[in-house]
Design an enzyme around this catalytic site. Structure first.
Site, short mmCIF file in Angstrom:
data_model
loop_
_atom_site.label_atom_id
_atom_site.label_comp_id
_atom_site.label_asym_id
_atom_site.label_seq_id
_atom_site.Cartn_x
_atom_site.Cartn_y
_atom_site.Cartn_z
CB CYS B 44 -0.94 0.03 1.20
SG CYS B 44 -2.14 -1.32 1.18
CG ASP B 280 -5.76 -9.25 -0.84
OD1 ASP B 280 -6.29 -8.94 0.25
OD2 ASP B 280 -5.03 -8.47 -1.48
#
Lengths: 446, 446
Positions: B44, B280
């Site tokens: 991120c 994920d």
């Protein structure tokens, strides 16, 4: 309930009560008696006015009396000092004669600063900071002033230290207790003390102020005797606490509670039929302790005022309770707490435990990442979160909101650790300091 | 459970699983298979690396493989790609031959970016942003580049717009849906769109990208056909979504759930004995919807990884659930959401209502006071808070934490309005925007 709804006091609690009563009953006659000139102003903004951050004292006035009269249908009478209540005839006596009848009465008389018990507190240049007139007294003492002594290192003392530094004075901050911001654990307060020291504030915890006297000719205007030694000062600001203005309600037969404040129930009712009370003059239900406390705060005054005003207007209302949540700031360092510390928790029958964790306010690799300290107090029997304190130059005030909500919800530290908080590297880290502290407390995810 | 604990994937979920398994069982053999060179890095943070805010890609690596091997006793094997699982013999086959036996297996294979279905997505200068290698591809395309087209206006698209502006490029941001940040209501997103527009980003919602082709000689390197017109670009960044890497688990017989992700229970177990999944590649329990969803987020991956690792190591664990909480930022404007919007709420049987309120991040009279927008979604039957979105140049990310905690606690909007939040004029106002919105929703204290 019918007849005129009368409010004594036009500050946070009083005007909140009046405004909420108007919402609850568009037709009711509502009168507010305010002994000063102003209603509805932000006294918590005074240090920033004196610092020069807020340009004009008018900026602190949310609404003027004309607004309330013309737009809200609330008859605000300034310069009207209530001196006694006759609960039998339902009349309030005014200073200078005359009286006002009421059907329902909300007492919102606030609190007054209490000077330390030393000689000289009445000398010119010594100011008990509370309201705009006292702010004007500080402003009046500033020209030519070089050195200030602030007595009391609570939030007002800390905020005034910043303000007076900004005005070019050197500042000595004396606190009788052996800590700055004594209501916050020293694990967390160290950051504030360090910030003040590095800004040049002469911070003196455990300092006994013994007397204030006129200064020597040609020197500073005042001398403050601290631990046997005279400290020169051109201005002395007293921030040594407040006491509830409970006399007028007590005179009407209202019982008093903790701190000598007017005892009220969750609806804001005193023990006397037809009389409500709210704000700094009144007790408040504490959410964690489950009993009445007296913690004068603008937020509580506002919420209590709304509840009392609504209830006095005949609509059901219930003050949800206080956590004593507060925030303050010294320059970039924010500090505050919510809920209870271990000592209070123990008195309420909890088995408190505590932990302190340091964390970054955003991802550590981001430029500008800043540290915050989080201290959590929880009940060893079950893990319920009971209190929190934080400090640091990150976003502390809004993180304390998170903790206040978690405490209010009755969350355990494990519940809080398991919450899904958002993440963005420049804004808030993958695991927020609040959550890291909660996880450490819960013994999970260390 | 006994025998080697094997983890496939060394990113957020996989390394969280391995580290938590180590805490849960100091003696267990733990092996992580990672097909790339790096484990445990902050993907991120890539937009901030490309923007130049983060100096070095090494800053994004929390811990290297040697740290895990030497300090945590976790055998991290990089360059080791798992290609198949045999759940009968409990072995994982590796690319290039060989296999690794396991007693317990945690599949944390993550997600992969999905390109838009248009020609030219494989051309040089077209990058699907996901990991450090793709960040290097962007960096490699920057020298001499003047114009970038970003396809997809989700958080990555918005963050990359800021990064590429910072690197001196002009930026066109194309989004197929008729909104920027389509998961956030446009009431709240307007601030982000306005900030991007005023920074010079050519924002095109509802734009159909039809093809990418090599550029003309002497001009930009690429041409991007958008709504029938060619736009020149030296760099095209694709941020059009991701798909779960569920194939290897599916091949082992694990059932799939929403989004085609590996279905897991609250403990992280798949339908196949001895196989857990997290992050994920896996579904996640949603706290408000009460059912499984697929919302890939680093925070969820981290929390699911911890739960799965602990459970696979034989200690009780339970993933508390996701709210899909996320935060992003364009320059000074933060934006994010938590919980559900009206549409999702309605599918779950709630009767959603919504409100938007604007407020200041501190007392309005303080210099630097900034506006934030708060949108709340709640259930008309009982008032339970279900979701929130915010934007603004105040502290939005940490205020969303407050809302996430309130939603997790099952609070009503009235509960939230009644919380005791601290107040200091330069930090947080007497009534926080979050609380003003909650009070408006509750119909109290308007």
């Amino acid at each position: 309930v019918s007849g005129r709804l009368l409010v004594i006091g036009g500050d946070a609690a009083g005007m909140s009560a009046a405004a909420e009563a108007r919402r609850a009953d568009p037709a009711r006659e509502i009168v507010v008696l305010e002994r000063g000139d102003l209603v509805s102003y932000a006294s918590c903004g005074i240090p920033y006015l004196l610092a020069g951050e807020v340009a004009d004292e008018g900026d602190l006035v949310h609404y003027d009396p004309a607004y309330f009269r013309e737009r809200r249908g609330i008859d605000v009478r300034t310069g009207a000092e209530a001196v006694a209540i006759d609960p039998e005839s339902r009349r309030v006596e005014l200073a200078g004669g005359g009286s006002v009848a009421y059907g329902a009465l909300v007492v919102a008389t606030g609190a007054r600063p209490t000077p330390p018990p030393v000689p000289g507190v009445g000398l010119p240049g010594v100011v008990m900071l509370r309201d705009l007139p006292s702010a004007r007294a500080v402003e009046g003492a500033l020209p030519g002033a070089r050195r200030a002594v602030i007595v009391g290192a609570g939030p007002i003392g800390v905020e005034m230290a910043e303000a007076l530094l900004a005005r070019g004075l050197s500042v000595l901050l004396a606190e009788a207790e052996d800590a700055v911001l004594p209501t916050v654990h020293r694990d967390v307060c160290g950051r504030v003390v360090a910030a003040m020291a590095s800004a040049g504030v002469d911070v003196r915890p455990g300092a006994a102020v013994e007397a204030i006297a006129p200064g020597d000719d040609g020197g500073a205007r005042l001398r403050v005797r601290i631990d046997g030694r005279d400290e020169p000062a051109d201005l002395v600001v007293l921030g040594t606490g407040v006491a509830p203005n409970a006399e007028i309600a007590a005179g009407a037969g209202c019982a008093l509670g903790p701190g000598g404040a007017v005892r009220v129930d969750r609806r804001g009712r005193t023990d006397v039929e037809g009389i409500w009370a709210a704000g700094d003059c009144a007790t408040a239900h504490h959410r964690v302790l489950g009993r009445d406390v007296w913690i004068p705060l603008a937020t509580t005054a506002n919420a209590q005022g709304r509840a009392a005003g609504r209830d006095a207007a005949g609509r059901p209302a219930r003050f949800p309770g206080t956590l004593g949540s507060w925030v303050s700031r010294f320059r970039d360092v924010e500090v505050g707490s919510t809920g209870v510390d271990e000592e209070e928790a123990a008195t309420a029958g909890f088995r408190p435990r505590a932990i302190v964790r340091e964390g970054r306010d955003r991802s550590a690799y981001m430029p500008g990442a800043r540290e915050v300290s989080v201290r959590l107090v929880w009940d060893d029997a079950g893990g319920r979160l009971l209190g929190a304190a934080m400090s640091g130059d990150g976003a502390v005030g809004t993180r304390l909101h998170t903790l206040s909500v978690a405490i209010s919800a009755g969350m355990t530290v494990a519940d809080l650790a398991g919450c899904d908080l958002g993440y963005a590297p420049p804004v808030t880290p993958l695991r927020d300091p609040v959550q890291l502290a909660a996880a450490a407390a819960a013994g999970v995810g260390r």
